[in-house]
Design an enzyme around this catalytic site. Structure first.
Site, PDB file in Angstrom:
ATOM      1  N   ASP A 160      21.841 -20.931  46.014  1.00 52.30           N
ATOM      2  CA  ASP A 160      21.710 -21.957  44.976  1.00 52.30           C
ATOM      3  C   ASP A 160      23.074 -22.590  44.674  1.00 52.30           C
ATOM      4  OD1 ASP A 160      20.435 -23.511  43.060  1.00 52.30           O
ATOM      5  OD2 ASP A 160      19.361 -21.825  42.178  1.00 52.30           O
ATOM      6  N   TRP A 194      22.495 -27.412  48.635  1.00 51.27           N
ATOM      7  CA  TRP A 194      23.703 -28.240  48.628  1.00 51.27           C
ATOM      8  C   TRP A 194      23.441 -29.712  48.273  1.00 51.27           C
ATOM      9  CZ3 TRP A 194      26.862 -28.167  53.877  1.00 51.27           C
ATOM     10  CH2 TRP A 194      27.868 -29.135  53.840  1.00 51.27           C
ATOM     11  N   PRO A 195      22.548 -30.426  49.000  1.00 46.84           N
ATOM     12  CA  PRO A 195      22.398 -31.847  48.650  1.00 46.84           C
ATOM     13  C   PRO A 195      21.861 -32.078  47.244  1.00 46.84           C
ATOM     14  CG  PRO A 195      20.861 -31.222  50.410  1.00 46.84           C
ATOM     15  CD  PRO A 195      21.751 -30.063  50.189  1.00 46.84           C
ATOM     16  N   LEU A 196      20.975 -31.213  46.771  1.00 44.62           N
ATOM     17  CA  LEU A 196      20.428 -31.387  45.415  1.00 44.62           C
ATOM     18  C   LEU A 196      21.553 -31.476  44.385  1.00 44.62           C
ATOM     19  CD1 LEU A 196      18.501 -31.131  42.950  1.00 44.62           C
ATOM     20  CD2 LEU A 196      18.203 -28.754  43.534  1.00 44.62           C
ATOM     21  N   ASP A 221      13.415 -29.073  41.095  1.00 47.50           N
ATOM     22  CA  ASP A 221      12.504 -27.936  41.272  1.00 47.50           C
ATOM     23  C   ASP A 221      11.050 -28.377  41.130  1.00 47.50           C
ATOM     24  OD1 ASP A 221      14.864 -26.581  41.270  1.00 47.50           O
ATOM     25  OD2 ASP A 221      14.403 -25.320  39.526  1.00 47.50           O
TER      26      ASP A 221
HETATM   27  C1  GLA Z   1      17.383 -23.414  40.500  1.00 44.58           C
HETATM   28  C2  GLA Z   1      16.654 -23.550  41.840  1.00 44.58           C
HETATM   29  C3  GLA Z   1      15.288 -22.914  41.740  1.00 44.58           C
HETATM   30  C4  GLA Z   1      15.428 -21.450  41.355  1.00 44.58           C
HETATM   31  C5  GLA Z   1      16.207 -21.325  40.064  1.00 44.58           C
HETATM   32  C6  GLA Z   1      16.558 -19.878  39.751  1.00 44.58           C
HETATM   33  O1  GLA Z   1      16.767 -24.151  39.504  1.00 44.58           O
HETATM   34  O2  GLA Z   1      16.559 -24.890  42.202  1.00 44.58           O
HETATM   35  O3  GLA Z   1      14.596 -23.031  42.969  1.00 44.58           O
HETATM   36  O4  GLA Z   1      16.059 -20.755  42.388  1.00 44.58           O
HETATM   37  O5  GLA Z   1      17.434 -22.041  40.121  1.00 44.58           O
HETATM   38  O6  GLA Z   1      17.328 -19.748  38.603  1.00 44.58           O
END
Ligand code: GLA
Length: 437
Positions: A160, A194-196, A221
């Protein structure tokens, strides 16, 4: 123009240079498995909710069901832990450790358990100082953490991107963890976000991302709702020019988990998620409770025709081709000259509407020279038989639902003089005219 000349033209048009992706030999087709986050989140309360809390029991039970109920046989292989598994503190040697109360056997025992069942184990960590839920991050510990995961026998790392002191450090962090994973000598599939985390600052360097990661999250998400699935589809289509060309065997765009079998999606919306995740060549990581899933959701998630589209060895991601009259048409090129076609009814009022599908106006037209076989996969399996380019099929599609088809070239008689004339007329029209035909 003879049929042979046409075929040659088609072969030239469809010739595609191979993409150079992360070369750890993994994820040659999109990853399939189960990931806890969307359904079980950060539920650490094993005292009052032992059945659903993040504990070794949850993953072992999920693995048992995966073997018993046909998931493994359908191709779902990875059982993945997300956030909230570790202790709040590293051990005296600076290594991550699982929460001892919730994972009394430790992660190694869990990995052994998965392997004994022919499954694989995924784990979660973060490139920054803390995970998104506030557990210890890997910044400053990449080598140690990679080594620890390898020693435990972990097969996948979801990495993450929360809590990086400065976004300009993201690229280096992701690349360094990839190097650390490779150094361990263990094959560990590398799932990045990474890109997000970069999009909010600049357009990410997808070439570097694809050379580093086996898949990568681009966007927010997924939630258990139609509005969430819709936003992901819209984002993907709006950015397809950047993100589709880099996808291929070894490296995939990840639109996030399948939420089929939970609470928020109607039957039609579940079919849309499954169909479009197949068209997008997306990792199929379910986040649901396989111990108590309804049989319709199970059949959809285990539908071998849809899985075959998702796992097609050509490894080309599909795209949205047309938005017309409240319909969206998505296409994905498949191996052996076949095409997958999804027609989604995005109108959220009224009843089923007919989409008039004329094979000649879609990119799929190439598969229909001189004729093609059309098979409908969703909402019901139907052989629509041998069709020619100018056939018009009426496809009824429910609001928020999707009709999914596979179009395969069929051998047939060479074009008649009359057909060739029709062809020439069609080909002489400019592209814009063809699009609105
Ligand atoms: C981020 C990620 C999710 C999940 C949560 C966990 O929001 O994008 O996919 O892994 O963290 O805290």
């Amino acid at each position: 123009m003879s049929r042979c000349v046409l075929s040659a033209l088609v072969a030239v048009i469809t010739f595609i240079l191979p993409v150079q992706a992360m070369d750890n030999g993994l994820a040659l087709t999109p990853t399939m498995g189960w990931l806890h986050w969307e359904r079980f989140m950060c539920n650490t309360d094993c005292d009052t909710d032992p059945h659903n809390c993040i504990s070794e029991k949850l993953y072992m039970e999920m693995a048992d069901v995966m073997v018993k109920d046909g998931w493994k046989e359908a191709g779902y292989e990875y059982v993945c832990i997300d956030d909230c598994w570790p202790s709040r503190e590293r051990d005296p040697k600076g290594r991550l450790q699982a929460d001892p109360k919730r994972f009394p056997g430790g992660i190694k025992k869990l990995a052994d358990y998965m392997h004994s069942k022919g499954l694989k184990l995924g784990i979660y960590a973060d490139v920054g100082t803390e995970t998104c839920a506030g557990y210890p991050g890997s910044l400053g510990h990449y080598d140690t953490d990679a080594e620890t995961f390898a020693q435990w026998g972990v097969d996948l790392l979801k990495f993450d991107g929360c809590n990086m002191p400065n976004w300009t450090l993201l690229a280096g962090g992701y690349i360094n963890m990839s190097i650390a994973l490779n150094k361990t000598g263990r094959s560990i599939l590398y799932s990045c976000e990474w890109p997000l985390y970069e999009w909010q600052f600049h357009q990410p360097n997808y070439t570097a991302i694809q050379q580093t990661c086996n898949h990568w999250r681009n966007f927010a998400d997924v939630y258990d709702s139609w509005s969430s699935v819709k936003t992901i589809l819209d984002w993907t289509a709006d950015h397809q020019n950047f993100i589709v060309p880099v996808a291929g065997p070894g490296g995939w765009n990840d639109p996030d988990m399948l939420v089929i079998g939970n609470f928020g999606l109607s039957r039609d919306q579940q079919e849309t998620q499954m169909a479009l995740w197949a068209i997008m060549a997306a990792p199929l990581l379910m986040s649901n409770d396989l111990r108590a899933i309804d049989s319709q959701s199970r059949q959809l998630l285990q539908n071998r025709h849809i899985i075959a589209i998702n796992q097609d060895p050509l490894g080309k991601q599909g795209t949205r081709k047309v938005k017309v009259n409240g319909f969206e048409v998505w296409e994905r090129p498949l191996s052996n000259g076949r095409q997958a076609l999804a027609v989604t009814n995005r109108q959220e009022i009224g009843g089923p509407r007919n989409f008039p599908l004329i094979l000649a106006i879609l990119l799929t037209w190439k598969s229909c020279i001189p004729q093609c076989n059309v098979t409908q996969i969703l909402p019901q399996y139907r052989e629509l038989g041998v069709q020619v380019l100018f056939t018009k099929l009426q496809l009824p599609v429910n609001p928020t639902g999707t009709a999914l088809l596979v179009i395969s070239p069929a051998t047939g008689k060479p074009c008649s003089k009359q057909q060739s004339k029709k062809w020439l007329r069609y080909l002489s029209k400019d592209k814009r005219q063809r699009e609105v035909l």
